[in-house]
Design a protein around this motif. Structure first.
Motif, mmCIF file in Angstrom:
data_model
loop_
_atom_site.group_PDB
_atom_site.id
_atom_site.type_symbol
_atom_site.label_atom_id
_atom_site.label_comp_id
_atom_site.label_asym_id
_atom_site.label_seq_id
_atom_site.Cartn_x
_atom_site.Cartn_y
_atom_site.Cartn_z
ATOM 1 N N ARG A 1 0.820 -1.212 0.000
ATOM 2 C CA ARG A 1 0.000 0.000 0.000
ATOM 3 C C ARG A 1 0.853 1.262 0.000
ATOM 4 N NH1 ARG A 1 -4.921 -1.619 4.206
ATOM 5 N NH2 ARG A 1 -5.644 -3.424 3.012
ATOM 6 N N TYR A 2 2.107 1.132 0.403
ATOM 7 C CA TYR A 2 3.028 2.252 0.315
ATOM 8 C C TYR A 2 3.849 2.169 -0.964
ATOM 9 C CZ TYR A 2 2.207 1.583 5.320
ATOM 10 O OH TYR A 2 1.631 1.359 6.533
ATOM 11 N N TRP B 1 -0.643 6.044 7.509
ATOM 12 C CA TRP B 1 -0.517 7.353 6.861
ATOM 13 C C TRP B 1 0.767 8.047 7.280
ATOM 14 C CZ3 TRP B 1 -2.784 9.115 2.759
ATOM 15 C CH2 TRP B 1 -4.036 8.609 2.391
ATOM 16 N N VAL B 2 1.094 7.946 8.558
ATOM 17 C CA VAL B 2 2.325 8.569 9.047
ATOM 18 C C VAL B 2 3.533 7.981 8.341
ATOM 19 C CG1 VAL B 2 3.839 8.805 11.049
ATOM 20 C CG2 VAL B 2 1.394 9.232 11.286
ATOM 21 N N VAL C 1 6.325 9.731 6.047
ATOM 22 C CA VAL C 1 7.744 9.586 6.370
ATOM 23 C C VAL C 1 8.528 9.151 5.132
ATOM 24 C CG1 VAL C 1 9.406 8.198 7.677
ATOM 25 C CG2 VAL C 1 7.421 9.170 8.828
ATOM 26 N N CYS C 2 7.947 8.233 4.346
ATOM 27 C CA CYS C 2 8.598 7.784 3.110
ATOM 28 C C CYS C 2 8.837 8.968 2.165
ATOM 29 C CB CYS C 2 7.748 6.735 2.414
ATOM 30 S SG CYS C 2 7.696 5.116 3.247
ATOM 31 N N ALA D 1 9.881 -0.775 10.268
ATOM 32 C CA ALA D 1 9.894 0.083 11.456
ATOM 33 C C ALA D 1 8.483 0.253 12.009
ATOM 34 C CB ALA D 1 10.503 1.441 11.106
ATOM 35 N N ARG D 2 7.513 0.333 11.113
ATOM 36 C CA ARG D 2 6.117 0.448 11.552
ATOM 37 C C ARG D 2 5.696 -0.802 12.325
ATOM 38 N NH1 ARG D 2 0.948 -0.699 7.750
ATOM 39 N NH2 ARG D 2 -0.682 -0.121 9.215
ATOM 40 N N ILE D 3 6.074 -1.985 11.803
ATOM 41 C CA ILE D 3 5.730 -3.232 12.484
ATOM 42 C C ILE D 3 6.386 -3.284 13.858
ATOM 43 C CG2 ILE D 3 6.069 -5.738 12.399
ATOM 44 C CD1 ILE D 3 5.756 -5.530 9.346
ATOM 45 N N ALA D 4 7.647 -2.848 13.914
ATOM 46 C CA ALA D 4 8.336 -2.818 15.201
ATOM 47 C C ALA D 4 7.648 -1.857 16.168
ATOM 48 C CB ALA D 4 9.799 -2.421 15.000
ATOM 49 N N MET D 5 7.206 -0.703 15.653
ATOM 50 C CA MET D 5 6.524 0.276 16.495
ATOM 51 C C MET D 5 5.213 -0.300 17.040
ATOM 52 S SD MET D 5 5.374 4.174 15.533
ATOM 53 C CE MET D 5 4.342 3.627 14.180
ATOM 54 N N VAL D 6 4.479 -1.007 16.177
ATOM 55 C CA VAL D 6 3.248 -1.650 16.637
ATOM 56 C C VAL D 6 3.567 -2.674 17.717
ATOM 57 C CG1 VAL D 6 1.343 -3.147 15.952
ATOM 58 C CG2 VAL D 6 2.018 -1.252 14.480
#
Length: 504
Positions: A177-178, A244-245, A249-250, A217-222
């Motif tokens: 999706r990104y 979205w964040v 960031v990308c 990084a998103r998965i790690a943050m979750v």
């Protein structure tokens, strides 16, 4: 006449274009596709004065391009390969431009047309393979980040075990999706960046690792949020907000990359390097292969009309329908296996679009269980074809943790290649074998299946075929080899019985 040609192209290629818009609407990773034609129109409008000044003598290569596009249209309609129709539409636009203003005009319009390539979705089975591979990659990197931060985690397939909680990296977290929107954005940024080709190519290609790393990084943050405040942190608004964040960031990372390149090269500001450039006027030339006629676009319109008529004729011709027996009478007793037949819901049957099927749970004397499914399609035209299990498995919440091709040797010694898939969900594991029975061929490669579909549609006027899938659950701590033996033993009994039901 140019407007008429473009309108005719939209009508002739309508089947593929409608499917294209449907993919934009149904799949979030392609929802940005609605904006790409608008951006293309803006790019053309932005260089409108240059377009007028660059119009040259019509080129005969436009007719060649339109003939190829018409052939691709016919093949796409016959085989239901919408990708061929969608690519042919862009080629038809190229042909019309050549017939209207020659090579000089094409050189000015080629980039906006090429940008539309990012609006064309990949075939479903390619999408699914990318998705689960990106899930595995993102899960592995995400776990590495968590361990670096001091968390004790265990990764099994796409399930991150945090001890008190288990975080499943599902299809929506694959990063596609990104990736697809970011590829489009990266292309635009590279286009607007006035630098050497190597730097522009770097900006565009870097969108892939940027997507994978930021998604990890998103998965790690979750994982951190779930570990501290519970599993609710992985769902709902917060989950989408994080998405979205990460996409923003990308974009910032891409801009930072351009800034870094400028820091060591020209030292220009971001406002100087991120502006839509105005291409130079291409001086028309009368040299080369040209069409000398008063109305050159007339040829283009005729070619499109003939291609459309041929596609309607060939695509609508009556196919050869072999005599066969209904799968509803498939034996429910095979050796020491006894089955209880089940059925799909009406909604699922309509979505899959098959003509006949059997779905049964077989159990042997030892209590071993497996599920047998065959979906038969009398015709695979008009977009109706077997749904790849690599698409349906993630859709059911299962995670693909292993994928390979293996050969099963039948009782008569004949090898049969199958796709072997190991899947898991909530601690449950299953082993899946599937292949495609296609007009006398046992095919495990989906690309090869499409090739033979194209070949047989033209030569044999047949597009019938079936998907065969066998699934067995694995008990806790049961080795995969036991499941392989179970599936192989059943296939040696079932495959020889398929002949009357799936004509060879």
């Amino acid at each position: 006449m140019l407007v008429l040609g473009v309108l005719l192209a939209f009508v002739a290629f309508a089947g593929g274009l409608i499917e294209l818009v449907g993919r934009w609407y149904k799949q979030e990773e392609y929802s940005h596709g609605f904006f790409l034609p608008l951006i293309t129109l803006f790019l053309l409008w932005h260089r409108r004065k240059v377009l007028v000044q660059s119009r040259g003598q019509p080129s005969g290569w436009g007719v060649v391009a339109l003939v190829i596009a018409a052939l691709m249209l016919v093949l796409g309609e016959v085989t239901a390969i919408f990708l061929a129709i969608q690519l042919a539409f862009l080629l038809a636009l190229v042909g019309l431009i050549l017939c209207y203003g020659g090579v000089s005009l094409l050189r000015v319009t080629l980039l906006p047309i090429a940008f539309l390539l990012f609006a064309i979705p990949l075939p479903y089975f390619i999408d699914s393979q990318l998705s689960w591979r990106l899930q595995l990659a993102s899960s592995g990197i995400g776990v590495g980040i968590l361990r670096f931060l001091g968390y004790s985690v265990y990764l099994e397939g796409n399930v991150i075990d945090l001890g008190a909680y288990k975080l499943q990296v599902v299809e929506a977290c694959s990063g596609l999706r990104y990736l697809y929107p970011l590829l489009s954005l990266g292309f635009l940024m590279a286009y607007t960046y006035p630098a050497k080709f190597v730097w522009r190519a770097l900006v565009f290609l870097s969108t892939i690792p940027i997507t994978v790393l930021t998604n990890s990084a998103r998965i790690a943050m979750v994982g951190v949020l779930v570990n501290r405040w519970g599993s609710g942190m992985a769902d709902g608004f917060l989950h989408y907000f994080e998405g979205w964040v990460i996409f923003i960031v990308c974009q910032l990372i891409l801009m930072g990359e351009v800034w870094l390149i400028e820091r060591f090269t020209h030292r220009r500001s971001m406002f100087e390097v991120q502006q839509f450039p105005m291409p130079s006027v291409v001086q028309p030339s009368g040299k080369g292969f040209t069409v000398r006629m008063s109305r050159p676009l007339l040829t283009a319109v005729v070619v499109l009309a003939l291609g459309w008529a041929t596609a309607l004729t060939v695509g609508g011709r009556e196919e050869v329908k072999p005599i066969r027996t209904s799968l509803r009478t498939f034996p429910l007793a095979l050796g020491n296996w006894r089955a209880v037949e089940s059925s799909l819901s009406i909604e699922v049957e309509q979505a899959l679009g098959f003509d006949d099927y059997v779905l049964a749970d077989y159990r042997d004397d030892q209590g071993d269980l497996l599920n047998f499914y065959v979906a038969y399609y009398g015709s695979q035209r008009k977009g109706v074809s077997p749904h790849s299990p690599q698409v349906c498995i993630p859709g059911g919440g299962w995670v693909i943790s292993g994928l390979s091709t293996t050969a099963v040797r039948l009782n008569d010694g004949t090898p049969l290649d199958v796709v072997r898939v190991l899947i898991d969900k909530d601690g449950q594991r299953q082993l899946v074998y599937y292949w495609f029975e296609q007009r006398g061929r046992h095919i495990a490669n989906e690309y090869l299946m499409k090739w033979y579909l194209l070949q047989d549609a033209i030569v044999r006027n047949r597009t019938d075929g079936a998907l065969v899938r066998v699934v067995t659950p694995l008990r806790q701590n049961e080795p995969q080899s036991a499941g392989d033996e179970r599936l192989t033993a059943f296939m040696r009994l079932a495959v020889p019985m398929l002949g009357p039901f799936v004509p060879q």
